[in-house]
Design a protein around this motif. Sequence first.
Motif, PDB file in Angstrom:
ATOM      1  N   PHE A   1      59.455  55.508 -52.718  1.00  0.00           N
ATOM      2  CA  PHE A   1      60.095  55.636 -54.027  1.00  0.00           C
ATOM      3  C   PHE A   1      61.195  54.587 -54.185  1.00  0.00           C
ATOM      4  CE2 PHE A   1      63.131  57.503 -57.057  1.00  0.00           C
ATOM      5  CZ  PHE A   1      62.281  57.821 -58.103  1.00  0.00           C
ATOM      6  N   GLU A   2      61.977  54.387 -53.127  1.00  0.00           N
ATOM      7  CA  GLU A   2      63.018  53.361 -53.150  1.00  0.00           C
ATOM      8  C   GLU A   2      62.433  51.983 -53.443  1.00  0.00           C
ATOM      9  OE1 GLU A   2      66.694  54.170 -50.184  1.00  0.00           O
ATOM     10  OE2 GLU A   2      64.747  54.014 -49.190  1.00  0.00           O
ATOM     11  N   LYS A   3      61.379  51.642 -52.724  1.00  0.00           N
ATOM     12  CA  LYS A   3      60.776  50.320 -52.868  1.00  0.00           C
ATOM     13  C   LYS A   3      60.187  50.126 -54.251  1.00  0.00           C
ATOM     14  CE  LYS A   3      57.472  47.214 -50.586  1.00  0.00           C
ATOM     15  NZ  LYS A   3      56.506  47.064 -49.465  1.00  0.00           N
ATOM     16  N   LEU A   4      59.548  51.157 -54.760  1.00  0.00           N
ATOM     17  CA  LEU A   4      58.900  51.076 -56.063  1.00  0.00           C
ATOM     18  C   LEU A   4      59.899  50.959 -57.208  1.00  0.00           C
ATOM     19  CD1 LEU A   4      56.022  51.216 -57.309  1.00  0.00           C
ATOM     20  CD2 LEU A   4      56.380  53.673 -57.573  1.00  0.00           C
ATOM     21  N   THR A   5      61.030  51.637 -57.074  1.00  0.00           N
ATOM     22  CA  THR A   5      62.010  51.670 -58.166  1.00  0.00           C
ATOM     23  C   THR A   5      63.167  50.701 -57.976  1.00  0.00           C
ATOM     24  OG1 THR A   5      63.202  53.483 -57.067  1.00  0.00           O
ATOM     25  CG2 THR A   5      61.491  54.085 -58.659  1.00  0.00           C
TER      26      THR A   5
END
Length: 324
Positions: A170-174
């Motif tokens: 989620f961190e990487k995607l957002t």
Amino acid sequence: MKYTLTRVLAATALVFGATQAHAQYPEHAISMVVSYAPGGGTDLVARAIAPYIQKYLGEGANIVVLNRPGAGGAIGFSEIKRAKPDGYTIGFVNTPNMLTIPIERKVNYHWREFDLIGNLIDDPDGFAVSGKGDIKTLKDLEKYAKENPGTVTVGTTGVGSDDHLAMMKFEKLTGTTLNHVPFKGAGEVRNAIQSGQIMLAAMNVGEVLAYQKGGTDIRLLGSMSQQRSALAPEVPTFKEQGYDVIMASLRGIAAPKGLPEEIAAKLRVAVHKASSDPEFIAKAKKLFVPLRYMDNKTYHDELDQAEKEFKALWQASPWSEKTQ
């Protein structure tokens, strides 16, 4: 000629005897290893399904559940791998732990060193927040995390767990930065979100639903599954909300590599029938366990693909180093 005929007859007798021995399987108790503590999700499923595997094995089968917790599951996985491949030791293997531990550090097992019997559970991950808060969607969470970098505390069941890896995805995607707070188990994560110690709980959907039923005021923001969970059809997936995050905990049954084919086939049929038994399905529903049977070949392909993804994630963001 007489000597040769005698040898042929002796060899035939040995083959016949071995076949008969396999046909009589099981002749004594079967150990089912659970790599986690009593009372946890895997343990509850193991004890729930064992009587049904016994039923379909027939021959007076008896399965004894043995808990071998520790090292994120590595102790139990190693015990299964070391056992004699005779069908009398089987056990649950859990992802991502079975896949991520050998990537992170040296251990004496690899998932390819097991004979896969079949997968039973596919419990997707999810994000949950306190029911009293203002965050009601993943968009709300992303917006808050971007406006307040590093302030969103995320409880997980440990470094390298499915919960932790889901958080990292989620961190990487957002493009957000979240604050990882590892705990020893989902129960501790539940207590932390309930007390306000953390802002976000990363845990399996089945766990969230069980805690909700138990009275915990917790809101599930989404399920990291391809399709909505049958246990929570009103909860949208991450993909539906614009976040391509798929993460789940598979729980399947495996045996040491090298099972005789007759015994492997008998176990696979019994596990398949047990997973489809209406009584077991009813029990699983009460335990908030999302069932997803996969035969050994489908299960193999699923693990192969997952391992590739975890290796790529490790290269990009080694999870054992991220919190150190």
